[in-house]
Each structure stands twice: as structure tokens, then as C-alpha cells.
Design a protein around this motif. Structure first.
Motif, PDB file in Angstrom:
ATOM      1  N   MET A   1       0.843  -1.204   0.000  1.00  0.00           N
ATOM      2  CA  MET A   1       0.000   0.000   0.000  1.00  0.00           C
ATOM      3  C   MET A   1       0.872   1.244   0.000  1.00  0.00           C
ATOM      4  N   SER A   2       0.574   2.179  -0.904  1.00  0.00           N
ATOM      5  CA  SER A   2       1.403   3.399  -0.952  1.00  0.00           C
ATOM      6  C   SER A   2       1.206   4.230   0.317  1.00  0.00           C
ATOM      7  N   GLN A   3       2.083   5.150   0.536  1.00  0.00           N
ATOM      8  CA  GLN A   3       1.990   5.987   1.737  1.00  0.00           C
ATOM      9  C   GLN A   3       0.686   6.785   1.731  1.00  0.00           C
ATOM     10  N   ASP A   5      -2.152   5.963   0.162  1.00  0.00           N
ATOM     11  CA  ASP A   5      -3.270   5.069   0.468  1.00  0.00           C
ATOM     12  C   ASP A   5      -3.375   4.829   1.973  1.00  0.00           C
ATOM     13  N   GLN A   6      -2.197   4.731   2.578  1.00  0.00           N
ATOM     14  CA  GLN A   6      -2.194   4.515   4.025  1.00  0.00           C
ATOM     15  C   GLN A   6      -2.828   5.688   4.769  1.00  0.00           C
ATOM     16  N   ILE A   7      -2.453   6.890   4.305  1.00  0.00           N
ATOM     17  CA  ILE A   7      -3.019   8.093   4.950  1.00  0.00           C
ATOM     18  C   ILE A   7      -4.542   8.092   4.787  1.00  0.00           C
ATOM     19  N   SER A   9      -6.538   5.547   4.404  1.00  0.00           N
ATOM     20  CA  SER A   9      -7.266   4.592   5.256  1.00  0.00           C
ATOM     21  C   SER A   9      -7.131   4.965   6.736  1.00  0.00           C
ATOM     22  N   GLN A  10      -6.030   5.625   7.113  1.00  0.00           N
ATOM     23  CA  GLN A  10      -5.932   6.150   8.495  1.00  0.00           C
ATOM     24  C   GLN A  10      -7.046   7.166   8.759  1.00  0.00           C
ATOM     25  N   GLN A  12      -9.873   7.413   7.212  1.00  0.00           N
ATOM     26  CA  GLN A  12     -11.171   6.742   7.285  1.00  0.00           C
ATOM     27  C   GLN A  12     -11.405   6.187   8.695  1.00  0.00           C
ATOM     28  N   GLN A  41       2.607  16.148   3.020  1.00  0.00           N
ATOM     29  CA  GLN A  41       2.926  15.555   1.710  1.00  0.00           C
ATOM     30  C   GLN A  41       3.031  16.643   0.647  1.00  0.00           C
TER      31      GLN A  41
END
Ligand code: PHE
Length: 338
Positions: A1-3, A5-7, A9-10, A12, A41
Motif C-alpha cells: 500500500m502506498s503511503q 493510500d495509508q493516509i 485509510s488512516q 477513514q 505531503q
């Protein structure tokens, strides 16, 4: 998972965890605020070469949009939940029974009043109404009861400070008899009338009240006799008490405005009061002086009058022992006549 995408889902997870609007706005700041993760970012982009800047920039923007969409969805969900909670708290239970209109009922004395009017109307009597504040002349003198006559002491009353044109104080009428004179002066014979209404005396105990009700009866023509009085009054009582077996008797008495005068007694043939003579009314042949005050010739016009107490009649009809019950306004008493 890209950074990124991680942000997303965090974000969410953080939004889901926020259970009300203020904590949701706090969570928003963690990602989109000045020092938020996504903002960091964007700042990082500045140092990148143009090509990378472009691709990464688009990706950051996408992530930003995704987070904003998540934020809005969560805002909406929280608002919906809040509204649903309020609606259920303020819900009106339309299945609850209503409070009812609280209907009143006609007072037992007024019921007697109505019955009496009905009975006398059915035998051709008119019904008249007159003032409760009277002059001395109508209440006493015109009824053959002059100033300083001892018969006046039978009827002490309440006087007003206001005086009539002769200088005598106005008073609360002690009986409905002044209506005999008022009505006869205004209506030509034959006269056949009852006059129910309020009357006043300085009197107060279980069987007397300072305010009470009477019904006056007057029948004047060229050929009305004492026998008519007996017949009419007996028929009235039989109808009023719905008892054809009741008896009446006339006892000699005195009133200044009738001659001869009588007290009318009655007795039930059955029931709890069976056999006891009960005084119910004053009556008599109208005195010639009073007929003269009617404006009529007593050689030509004769007749009778009676005056009965409405409380008395009502007490006998229902077996009520204390007159004061009528004026206490106790609903437990009054409801029994509804
Ligand atoms: N007015 C009398 C009273 O109040 C009653 C009465 C009326 C008597 C008519 C005779 C005729 O006591």
C-alpha cells in the motif's frame, strides 16, 4: 500500500472513530489541517523535480479528494444519527387516549327551574323575568306591605346605598312577588304567568340561604277562583314529582298581599318521606289593594298567586337534607345530577 493510500485509510478509521461533530473536526485537522499529514505531503512536493512533482501532485490531490469525501460522508452520517435521536426523544405518542372535554351539567336547582317552566308552559302560562335589585315600592308597598308594617320583619334583606326617586334605598328582592305587579302593569288580563328567579334574605342555616330561588305564579281574570288555585297547584306538584298519589292541603296563613292566604303542604304516598306533611308554598287570593296596584278594578278582576321555593322542591324531589349542598359546588354532589 502506498503511503498516500495509508493516509487515506488512516483518515477513514479516524473519522469512523469520531462519535460527534467536534471530534470529527479534530480528526479532520490531523489530515487536512495546516500541520496535517496530507499537508505535509504537499509541502514535500516543492523539493521534487517537475515530472515527479506532477504525478505525485495528482496522487496527493486524489488522496485529498478521497479524504474530503470520507469526511463529508461521516459528517452526514453523524448529522443523520443526531436527528434520528432527537426525533425519537421528542416523539409524540398519538396512540395515547385523549383528555376528554370535561363536560359540565345543569345544576339540580336549575333542572327544577327548567321542569317548572315546561310544566306551566304546557298549561298556558307565560314565563317572565324581572330585576333582582328592587325598589321598596315593588317589593313591599305595592304588595300591601307599607313602610313600618310589622309584616316586613318576616323578610329582612340587603339594602343598597343607591336610592330610588322617593328617597328609599334600593334592595335585593326578598321574594318573586314584585313580579306580580311588574307583569300585571305591563300585560292586560287575562294574566297567566310564572316568574322564577333569585331572591335574597338575611337568613343562613341548613334550610335557609341568603340567596335562594323562588317561582311566583299569578293567574288573574274575571272568573278565577280558589278552586282553580288548588287544581293547578295540585296538578303541578303531581307532574313535578311524577307522583299522582301525592296529597296536598291548604293551611290558613297570612300574607299582606293575599286574602285569604294559605300555606300549601304536600305529602307523598310512598318513599322515604311517606305520610309527612311538608310545607311547600305560600299562596292565596290576590288582595284587592294589590289588584288595584296592578292598575285593574278588583270588583272585576280576581285571581290567585303562589310563591314556592325552588331549593325546597328540589330537596324533596331528590331527598337532599341540607340546602347548603346546593351552593358548596362540590363535584361529588353535583355529578349525581348530571
Ligand atoms: N312571597 C311569599 C313569600 O316569599 C310567598 C307568596 C307568594 C305567598 C304569592 C302568597 C302569594 O313568602
Amino acid at each position: 500500500m502506498s503511503q498516500l493510500d495509508q493516509i487515506v485509510s488512516q483518515a477513514q478509521a479516524a473519522f469512523e472513530a469520531a462519535s460527534d461533530a467536534p471530534s470529527l473536526e479534530n480528526a479532520k485537522a490531523q489530515f487536512l489541517g495546516k500541520a496535517g499529514l496530507l499537508t505535509e505531503q504537499l509541502k514535500g512536493l516543492a523539493a521534487l523535480p517537475p515530472e515527479e512533482k506532477k504525478t505525485l501532485g495528482a496522487a496527493v490531490n486524489q488522496a485529498k479528494q478521497a479524504i474530503e469525501a470520507l469526511l463529508n460522508a461521516r459528517r452526514q452520517a453523524l448529522a443523520d444519527a443526531q436527528l434520528a435521536k432527537r426525533l425519537s426523544a421528542e416523539a409524540i405518542d398519538i396512540t395515547m387516549p385523549g383528555r376528554g372535554a370535561g363536560l359540565g351539567s345543569v345544576h339540580p336547582v336549575m333542572q327544577s327551574w327548567q321542569r317548572i317552566e315546561e310544566i306551566f308552559r304546557s298549561i298556558g302560562f307565560d314565563v317572565a323575568d324581572g330585576p333582582e335589585i328592587e325598589t321598596d315600592w315593588f317589593n313591599f308597598t305595592s304588595l300591601n306591605n307599607p313602610l313600618n308594617h310589622p309584616a316586613r320583619s318576616m323578610q329582612d334583606t340587603f339594602y343598597l346605598e343607591e336610592r330610588d326617586e322617593t328617597g328609599l334605598p334600593l334592595l335585593l328582592r326578598t321574594h318573586t312577588s314584585p313580579m306580580q305587579v311588574r307583569y300585571a302593569k305591563a300585560n292586560p288580563p287575562p294574566i297567566k304567568v310564572i316568574a322564577p328567579g333569585r331572591t335574597y334574605r338575611v337568613d343562613s342555616d341548613a334550610t335557609h340561604s341568603p340567596m335562594f330561588h323562588q317561582v311566583e305564579g299569578l293567574w288573574i281574570a274575571e272568573d278565577v277562583s280558589f278552586a282553580d288555585l288548588k287544581g293547578v297547584y295540585h296538578d303541578f306538584l303531581k307532574q313535578f314529582f311524577e307522583d299522582d298519589a301525592l296529597d296536598i292541603r291548604f293551611r290558613p296563613s297570612f300574607f299582606p298581599f293575599t286574602e285569604p292566604s294559605a300555606e300549601v303542604d304536600m305529602r307523598f304516598a310512598s318513599g322515604p318521606l311517606k305520610g309527612r306533611w311538608l310545607e311547600i308554598s305560600g299562596a292565596g287570593q290576590v288582595h284587592p289593594d294589590v289588584v288595584r296596584n296592578f292598575g285593574l278594578d278588583p270588583e272585576r278582576f280576581v285571581g290567585f298567586a303562589f310563591g314556592s321555593g325552588l331549593e325546597r322542591l328540589t330537596m324533596l324531589r331528590y331527598g337532599i337534607g341540607d340546602l347548603r349542598l346546593f351552593f358548596d359546588n362540590d363535584l361529588r354532589f353535583l355529578r349525581q345530577f348530571a
